[in-house]
Scaffold this active site. Structure first.
Site, short mmCIF file in Angstrom:
data_model
loop_
_atom_site.label_atom_id
_atom_site.label_comp_id
_atom_site.label_asym_id
_atom_site.label_seq_id
_atom_site.Cartn_x
_atom_site.Cartn_y
_atom_site.Cartn_z
N LYS A 28 -9.77 -2.27 1.99
CA LYS A 28 -9.39 -0.93 2.88
C LYS A 28 -10.01 0.18 2.31
CE LYS A 28 -6.04 -3.43 5.04
NZ LYS A 28 -6.69 -3.76 6.63
N ASN A 65 -2.57 -16.86 24.65
CA ASN A 65 -3.33 -15.72 24.91
C ASN A 65 -5.02 -16.07 25.34
OD1 ASN A 65 -1.20 -14.33 24.14
ND2 ASN A 65 -1.76 -14.12 21.83
N SER A 67 -0.45 -3.10 12.43
CA SER A 67 -0.05 -4.15 11.77
C SER A 67 1.33 -4.77 12.65
CB SER A 67 0.54 -3.74 10.36
OG SER A 67 1.68 -2.56 10.79
N ARG A 73 0.81 -1.17 -0.16
CA ARG A 73 0.09 -0.05 -0.04
C ARG A 73 0.92 1.33 0.00
NH1 ARG A 73 -2.00 1.37 4.15
NH2 ARG A 73 -1.49 -0.35 5.67
N ASP A 88 -9.77 -9.19 9.58
CA ASP A 88 -9.27 -8.00 9.39
C ASP A 88 -10.28 -6.70 9.46
OD1 ASP A 88 -6.97 -6.11 8.51
OD2 ASP A 88 -7.85 -6.08 6.58
N TYR A 92 -1.26 -3.74 -6.56
CA TYR A 92 -1.23 -4.23 -5.43
C TYR A 92 -2.19 -4.32 -4.44
CZ TYR A 92 1.69 -7.19 -2.18
OH TYR A 92 2.33 -8.17 -1.56
N GLY A 93 -2.55 -5.26 -3.46
CA GLY A 93 -3.65 -5.55 -2.64
C GLY A 93 -4.22 -4.29 -2.31
N GLY A 98 -1.06 -19.62 21.60
CA GLY A 98 -2.01 -20.29 22.12
C GLY A 98 -2.39 -20.01 23.47
N HIS A 119 -11.31 -1.56 11.81
CA HIS A 119 -10.06 -2.48 11.35
C HIS A 119 -9.90 -3.60 12.58
CE1 HIS A 119 -5.78 -2.60 10.29
NE2 HIS A 119 -6.19 -3.48 9.53
N CYS A 177 1.36 -7.09 14.84
CA CYS A 177 0.82 -7.72 16.22
C CYS A 177 0.09 -8.90 16.08
CB CYS A 177 -0.09 -6.90 16.76
SG CYS A 177 0.64 -5.12 17.38
N GLY A 178 0.14 -9.72 14.93
CA GLY A 178 -0.49 -11.01 14.81
C GLY A 178 -1.97 -11.05 14.89
N ASN A 225 6.69 -8.30 2.79
CA ASN A 225 5.10 -7.88 2.63
C ASN A 225 4.34 -8.75 1.43
OD1 ASN A 225 2.43 -6.33 3.22
ND2 ASN A 225 2.83 -5.10 1.30
N SER A 226 5.01 -9.83 1.56
CA SER A 226 4.41 -11.00 0.61
C SER A 226 2.91 -11.51 1.25
CB SER A 226 5.38 -12.12 0.35
OG SER A 226 5.89 -12.76 1.40
N ARG A 227 2.25 -11.85 0.47
CA ARG A 227 0.78 -12.38 0.84
C ARG A 227 0.23 -13.52 0.40
NH1 ARG A 227 -1.70 -8.08 4.15
NH2 ARG A 227 0.08 -6.33 4.03
N THR A 269 -4.12 -11.67 12.35
CA THR A 269 -4.61 -12.94 11.91
C THR A 269 -4.39 -14.12 12.81
OG1 THR A 269 -4.30 -11.93 9.57
CG2 THR A 269 -4.54 -14.32 9.78
O1 TSX Z 1 0.77 -13.19 16.59
C1 TSX Z 1 1.62 -13.09 17.57
N1 TSX Z 1 1.05 -13.39 18.63
C2 TSX Z 1 -0.61 -13.39 18.56
C3 TSX Z 1 -0.84 -14.92 18.35
C4 TSX Z 1 -2.13 -15.18 18.65
N2 TSX Z 1 3.12 -12.94 17.40
C5 TSX Z 1 3.58 -12.96 16.35
C6 TSX Z 1 3.64 -11.38 15.80
C7 TSX Z 1 4.30 -11.13 14.76
C8 TSX Z 1 3.37 -10.95 13.66
C9 TSX Z 1 3.71 -12.79 18.69
N3 TSX Z 1 4.88 -12.81 18.94
C10 TSX Z 1 2.96 -12.98 20.11
C11 TSX Z 1 1.44 -13.35 19.89
O2 TSX Z 1 0.93 -13.39 21.03
N4 TSX Z 1 3.70 -13.07 20.97
C12 TSX Z 1 5.05 -12.68 20.36
C13 TSX Z 1 6.28 -12.56 20.94
C14 TSX Z 1 6.88 -13.98 21.30
C15 TSX Z 1 7.56 -14.53 20.47
C16 TSX Z 1 7.99 -15.93 20.98
C17 TSX Z 1 7.94 -16.39 21.89
C18 TSX Z 1 7.19 -15.60 22.89
C19 TSX Z 1 6.59 -14.55 22.53
N5 TSX Z 1 8.45 -17.65 22.51
C20 TSX Z 1 9.36 -18.46 21.57
O3 TSX Z 1 9.70 -18.10 20.69
C21 TSX Z 1 9.90 -19.76 22.13
MN MN Z 2 -5.51 -4.67 8.07
#
Ligand code: TSX
Ligand code: MN
Length: 643
Positions: free
Chosen positions: A256, A544, A298, A98, A323, A247-248, A542, A276, A300-301, A415-417, A303
């Site tokens: 978006k 979380n 973006s 983007r 999203d 692109y996207g 997991g 969002h 923060c994971g 940024n590959s998808r 997906t």
């Molecule tokens: O997506 C993530 N989540 C949410 C998951 C449901 N990520 C990846 C972020 C990049 C897109 C995370 N990274 C999360 C998280 O909750 N936490 C972290 C940080 C983290 C990374 C590795 C470990 C612990 C925390 N542990 C080991 O690698 C062993």
């Molecule tokens: Mn998004």
């Protein structure tokens, strides 16, 4: 064939006659069946863009096959033979993301679009262009932009066909890659024309900006015009005009551009929310189901969370969307949400069977991989798959060069998808296409906050939750190596996607609270807090589910909490930590360092003063002042009386 059908047959129209141009053939579809508003708009667009022919899409499988074959012949797509009906697409390396700097919103009054920023400050909450300037810019680009090319006409629904929460758009594009992806990301169907009737629709214009004969050098069989990219929105006219990029987010205009920027304006006007946010379902071991929505900047994971594999026994997660959420209060005062999209357009690097097994299982068939690397046996490869792909297999990087592990360059573009149908997700919720949507119990904000910010906090009330959302910040992935990482404001995770004045948007959120409405509780989470050595304090992924479990208990009122200056914190022991492989340092995870928070609160106020100014709702100042006062009157270095 009865009489009326025979008549219709007789009137089939396979060309249109356009002023100054003459006959333009229609190579697929029948103009005759289109609603008259669409006909008029298309005739006008054809005169402007001058395509060689029109192709009215119907969303059928034979249509997809035809387009895929064309793209493979041309070399834009290669089949990934290890997978079923999956393709690799390599774009021009100049067209990979983007382009925020070339994304604008036009309106008659500037301040309907952007807030009053402090003098000398550059606004980051959207970029305004006057209607006059936009028309000038478009006149430099769009006339004749499709010369010699096919104009694809894509009728699509954002949200399930015919749902009261859904909206219809039509995208015209000269990119068949865009057509392929729109078929996955939105609902493309000829039934749109019937549902539409005489009603209005969002008009989406897209051109890669490479009319024939092509004078530019086309790289990777990916026509585009990077020097002249412009992605413009005209919310007052419900229009998107995108030029120069395939692109996207620049070209799949339902996503978006429509579902966030244009829809946020429609939502304000109609009293709902276009956000969002992911939507997920959590079923507890007792069998009670809840839905939550969550907004994260973006990286923060989001997906990964939307498709979580829970690490507590007895819990079940199902995904509604990853999203975008469109949410509306029903007449009983309950908030219901839909995922307006039909697919996932996810960042590939970092995705693997550990971080997101459900995403991996989703894209094993009928998917498109853009700018990833390829293995010699016809599979995909990207950073994060080191442990899951045979280490001896040959790899071709996203640029088409031979690549080996340990090389300085990356195999896949960061940024590959993957583009993949949501219906293939093994944990897609049975109600993900329910026209009524699903009831939302909680809204979760979050950010990547290495210091100071606790694992989870609950807002005091709705208004305070709006403040939590307005103050969302996240660590940005460093643009270059050795560059200090920066904590960037991304309020409501909407910074790049705001369709109107952010101050008005905050006021709209505040106005949503009305007597008789069951307002969802609002939380803020931070999976990314680190200790002095930079080690993550929370296992994330997991695990979380343990935080989600506490959030749901708070929604049910079955667990107490501790009042702190930033909101309610869990009491020690109230988050289930059983079965964790490593102990968690609770006190560090939940501490509120006094001086960190005094600085942070001041910085948040400064942000709103600079960026939103007089448009900031008064309530925000009030809540920030209260928070500042509480921290400054606190004794000691930090506040962590959570046990
Ligand atoms: O997506 C993530 N989540 C949410 C998951 C449901 N990520 C990846 C972020 C990049 C897109 C995370 N990274 C999360 C998280 O909750 N936490 C972290 C940080 C983290 C990374 C590795 C470990 C612990 C925390 N542990 C080991 O690698 C062993
Ligand atoms: Mn998004």
């Amino acid at each position: 064939m009865d009489d009326t059908e025979a008549e219709d047959k007789f009137f089939e129209v396979h060309e249109i006659v356009v002023p100054h141009i003459g006959r333009v053939p229609i190579t697929k579809g029948d103009f005759h069946y289109l609603p008259s508003k669409v006909k008029r708009w298309l005739a006008f667009t054809v005169e402007w863009f001058r395509p060689r022919c029109l192709y009215i899409c119907d969303g059928s499988q034979s249509e997809a096959d035809e387009i895929i074959n064309k793209l493979m012949e041309r070399g834009t797509l290669t089949k990934l033979k290890k997978l079923e009906n999956c393709y690799l697409c390599r774009t021009d390396p100049k067209d990979v993301a983007r382009v925020e700097s070339k994304t604008v919103i036009a309106s008659h009054d500037k301040y309907t679009t952007v807030p009053h920023v402090r003098e000398g400050v550059k606004g980051i909450l959207g970029s305004w262009m006057s209607m006059e300037d936009l028309n000038k810019e478009m006149d430099k680009r769009f006339p004749g932009c499709m010369a010699g090319r096919t104009m694809y006409v894509i009728p699509f629904s954002m949200g399930p066909l015919g749902s009261p929460l859904s909206k219809i758009g039509v995208e015209v594009t000269d990119s068949n890659y865009v057509l392929l992806c729109m078929r996955m990301m939105t609902r493309v169907s000829p039934r749109i024309w019937e549902i539409l009737g005489d009603k209005d629709f969002v008009k989406c214009l897209h051109s890669v900006g490479c009319p024939r004969p092509v004078t530019r050098k086309v790289v990777n069989h990916w026509p585009c015009n990077p020097e002249n990219v412009l992605i413009a929105h005209v919310p007052e006219e419900r229009k998107v005009k995108s030029y120069g990029s395939g692109y996207g987010g620049n070209s799949l205009l339902g996503k978006k551009c429509f579902a966030l920027r244009i829809a946020s304006v429609i939502a304000r006007d109609e009293g709902w929310m276009a956000e969002h946010m992911l939507i997920m379902s959590i079923t507890t071991p007792k069998g009670k189901e809840y839905f939550v929505s969550a907004a994260f900047p973006s990286a923060c994971g989001k997906t990964n969370l939307a498709m979580l594999n829970p690490n507590l026994p007895g819990f079940k997660i199902q995904c509604v969307g990853d999203d975008i959420a469109w949410m509306k209060f029903n007449d009983k005062g309950e908030l219901y949400g839909i995922n307006p999209e039909a697919g996932f357009f996810g960042v590939a690097p970092g995705t693997n069977y550990k971080t997101n097994p459900n995403a991996m299982l989703t894209f094993q068939k009928n998917s498109i991989f853009t700018n990833v690397a390829e293995t010699a046996d016809g599979g995909y490869y990207w950073e994060g798959l080191e442990d899951e792909v045979d280490e001896h297999i040959g790899i071709t990087d996203w640029l088409g060069n031979e690549w080996r592990r340990g090389m300085h360059s990356k195999a896949a573009h960061p940024n590959s998808r993957f583009t993949t149908p949501a219906s293939q997700c093994p944990i897609i919720h049975p109600k993900w296409e329910d026209p009524e949507g699903v009831p939302i119990s909680a809204i979760i904000f979050g950010g990547r906050r290495p210091t100071g910010v606790p694992l989870v906090v609950e807002s005091f009330n709705w208004e305070h939750g709006v403040l939590l959302g307005a103050c969302v910040k996240s660590e940005a992935t460093a643009a270059a190596e050795h560059v200090g990482k920066n904590i960037m404001h991304d309020p409501m995770a909407m910074r790049p996607f705001m369709g109107y004045n952010f101050g008005h948007y905050l006021q709209h959120w505040l106005d949503l609270e009305k007597p008789g409405r069951k307002m969802p509780k609002i939380f803020h989470v931070n999976w990314f807090r680190v200790d002095e050595d930079g080690k993550f304090l929370w296992p994330g992924f997991g695990d979380n589910i343990r935080v989600l479990d506490w959030i749901l208990k708070r929604c049910d009122g079955t667990v107490d909490a501790i009042k702190s200056p930033v909101g309610y914190l869990p009491k020690k022991g109230d988050i289930d930590l059983s079965g964790l492989s490593e102990p968690v340092d609770w006190d560090q995870l939940f501490s509120l360092p006094k001086h960190y928070w005094m600085d942070d609160t001041r910085e948040s106020r400064r942000f709103l003063e600079d960026q939103v100014g007089q448009d900031t709702p008064k309530k925000m100042w009030e809540l920030l002042a209260k928070q500042e006062k509480e921290f400054s009157s606190m004794p000691g270095r930090q506040i962590s009386e959570t046990d």
